[in-house]
Scaffold this motif. Structure first.
Motif, PDB file in Angstrom:
ATOM      1  N   ILE A 214      -1.169   8.442   5.286  1.00  9.40           N
ATOM      2  CA  ILE A 214      -2.041   7.587   4.470  1.00  9.40           C
ATOM      3  C   ILE A 214      -1.943   7.981   2.999  1.00  9.40           C
ATOM      4  CG2 ILE A 214      -4.453   6.995   4.010  1.00  9.40           C
ATOM      5  CD1 ILE A 214      -4.942   7.241   7.039  1.00  9.40           C
ATOM      6  N   LYS A 215      -1.907   9.289   2.728  1.00  7.64           N
ATOM      7  CA  LYS A 215      -1.794   9.747   1.348  1.00  7.64           C
ATOM      8  C   LYS A 215      -0.476   9.313   0.722  1.00  7.64           C
ATOM      9  CE  LYS A 215      -4.792  13.816   1.706  1.00  7.64           C
ATOM     10  NZ  LYS A 215      -4.853  15.305   1.619  1.00  7.64           N
ATOM     11  N   THR A 216       0.626   9.423   1.486  1.00  9.07           N
ATOM     12  CA  THR A 216       1.921   8.998   0.949  1.00  9.07           C
ATOM     13  C   THR A 216       1.940   7.501   0.665  1.00  9.07           C
ATOM     14  OG1 THR A 216       2.704   8.840   3.253  1.00  9.07           O
ATOM     15  CG2 THR A 216       3.204  10.860   2.041  1.00  9.07           C
ATOM     16  N   LYS A 217       1.335   6.706   1.558  1.00 11.87           N
ATOM     17  CA  LYS A 217       1.265   5.266   1.327  1.00 11.87           C
ATOM     18  C   LYS A 217       0.461   4.951   0.065  1.00 11.87           C
ATOM     19  CE  LYS A 217       1.766   3.818   6.148  1.00 11.87           C
ATOM     20  NZ  LYS A 217       1.102   3.156   7.307  1.00 11.87           N
ATOM     21  N   GLN A 218      -0.639   5.650  -0.105  1.00 14.51           N
ATOM     22  CA  GLN A 218      -1.451   5.427  -1.301  1.00 14.51           C
ATOM     23  C   GLN A 218      -0.698   5.816  -2.566  1.00 14.51           C
ATOM     24  OE1 GLN A 218      -5.042   7.646  -0.613  1.00 14.51           O
ATOM     25  NE2 GLN A 218      -5.926   6.105   0.765  1.00 14.51           N
ATOM     26  N   LYS A 219       0.073   6.906  -2.498  1.00 12.64           N
ATOM     27  CA  LYS A 219       0.867   7.307  -3.664  1.00 12.64           C
ATOM     28  C   LYS A 219       1.917   6.264  -3.994  1.00 12.64           C
ATOM     29  CE  LYS A 219       0.327  12.327  -3.206  1.00 12.64           C
ATOM     30  NZ  LYS A 219       1.038  13.606  -2.943  1.00 12.64           N
ATOM     31  N   ARG A 220       2.575   5.714  -2.960  1.00 14.89           N
ATOM     32  CA  ARG A 220       3.580   4.677  -3.197  1.00 14.89           C
ATOM     33  C   ARG A 220       2.960   3.442  -3.827  1.00 14.89           C
ATOM     34  NH1 ARG A 220       6.866   5.032   2.581  1.00 14.89           N
ATOM     35  NH2 ARG A 220       7.834   7.098   2.211  1.00 14.89           N
ATOM     36  N   LYS A 221       1.802   3.043  -3.330  1.00 16.95           N
ATOM     37  CA  LYS A 221       1.125   1.883  -3.909  1.00 16.95           C
ATOM     38  C   LYS A 221       0.759   2.129  -5.365  1.00 16.95           C
ATOM     39  CE  LYS A 221      -0.886   0.035   0.368  1.00 16.95           C
ATOM     40  NZ  LYS A 221      -2.154  -0.280   1.079  1.00 16.95           N
ATOM     41  N   ARG A 222       0.300   3.350  -5.658  1.00 15.61           N
ATOM     42  CA  ARG A 222      -0.030   3.664  -7.047  1.00 15.61           C
ATOM     43  C   ARG A 222       1.201   3.618  -7.934  1.00 15.61           C
ATOM     44  NH1 ARG A 222      -3.991   8.908  -5.967  1.00 15.61           N
ATOM     45  NH2 ARG A 222      -5.738   7.730  -5.029  1.00 15.61           N
ATOM     46  N   LYS A 223       2.329   4.148  -7.431  1.00 13.39           N
ATOM     47  CA  LYS A 223       3.558   4.117  -8.218  1.00 13.39           C
ATOM     48  C   LYS A 223       4.010   2.684  -8.475  1.00 13.39           C
ATOM     49  CE  LYS A 223       5.417   8.638  -6.892  1.00 13.39           C
ATOM     50  NZ  LYS A 223       6.520   9.354  -6.222  1.00 13.39           N
TER      51      LYS A 223
END
Length: 296
Positions: A214-223
């Protein structure tokens, strides 16, 4: 008990004598366990000294300990007086709050509790909490007493509220959970109805992996959102630069036209000067005025 005070000179004032009884951590823990252990008259009705089960007398103050006679009561009194207190004055734990805050009406469906002491990171053997604590997390009794004795800090390590000796109470519900779970279980999930569920190590790993994904997905969305915002900013900057260039070219062209117009129109003063001869100036009668030369 007699005390003798000696002084080298005349003594005047008040003398204060402080009497301190020193107990070991193990003896204090035994006192806390004794005062917090519930008494079942059907099972625990026996003399505290010899174990006799008939013709017993109960302590009139706490009504939790039986003796076969006054001799055994007097023998047990040095220890029993440290834990003897009326039932209505005995310290009790407050109910666990499943709310996020005092002003929040939303009740959590469950909460995770660690079976390891936050001070020693070891499995709790005797779980205790403070009478003012509202969290389900417990600490180990002996670990807390040793830590407080060495540091002098008597406060709950979870909520940081004061936790004195008289406020320490054994959490019997958490003790039952510890007795019913295996030694390899470190976490349990508590529910508002009082039930619990053990969380195995495999479930902990799966939850950690899920949180990480979930954290990696959120980071990708932020990027992605940051990149989109950067592209929009670049487009806006390009448009503004193009507009500035167009405005600059337009102003330069207007200036060039004005200069050409000024060059094309001769001035009236230059025309008047060019129409006449380059002769000397004339007076009102039309005669040339010649400046006289004075010779010394």
């Amino acid at each position: 008990m007699d005390f003798e005070i000696t002084s080298n000179g005349p003594f005047g004032g008040v003398a204060v004598i402080e009497i301190v009884r020193i107990f070991s951590v193990e003896s204090i823990s035994q006192r806390i366990i004794a005062r917090c252990t519930p008494i079942d008259p059907r099972k625990d009705k026996k003399c505290a000294i010899c174990g006799r089960t008939s013709d017993l007398l109960r302590c009139s103050r706490c009504k939790c300990v039986w003796y076969c006679g006054t001799k055994h009561q007097a023998k047990d009194w040095p220890f029993h007086q440290t834990i003897c207190s009326p039932t209505e004055m005995r310290a009790k734990l407050k109910s666990i709050s499943f709310k996020q805050s005092d002003d929040d009406d939303v009740v959590c469906g469950e909460t995770k509790v660690s079976l390891r002491c936050p001070l020693s990171i070891c499995r709790i053997s005797v779980p205790v909490r403070g009478t003012e604590c509202l969290h389900p997390q417990c600490v180990d009794l002996r670990t807390f007493l040793s830590f407080s004795h060495k540091t002098g800090i008597w406060q709950c390590p979870v909520c940081l509220k004061p936790l004195k000796f008289n406020q320490i109470v054994i959490d019997n519900e958490m003790k039952d959970i510890l007795d019913k779970t295996d030694d390899d279980i470190d976490l349990v999930r508590l529910y508002p109805n009082g039930s619990f569920k053990a969380i195995t190590l495999q479930e902990q790993r799966e939850e950690e992996a899920q949180k990480q994904s979930i954290k990696t997905k959120q980071k990708r969305k932020r990027k992605r959102s940051d990149n989109d915002n950067d592209e929009d900013d670049n487009d806006n900057n390009d448009k503004s630069n193009n507009k500035e260039k167009e405005n600059n070219t337009a102003t330069a062209a207007d200036k060039g036209d004005k200069v050409n117009n000024n060059k094309a129109k001769p001035s009236s003063s230059s025309n008047n000067n060019n129409d006449g001869n380059n002769s000397a100036p004339e007076d009102d009668n039309g005669q040339n005025i010649i400046n006289p030369i004075v010779l010394d």
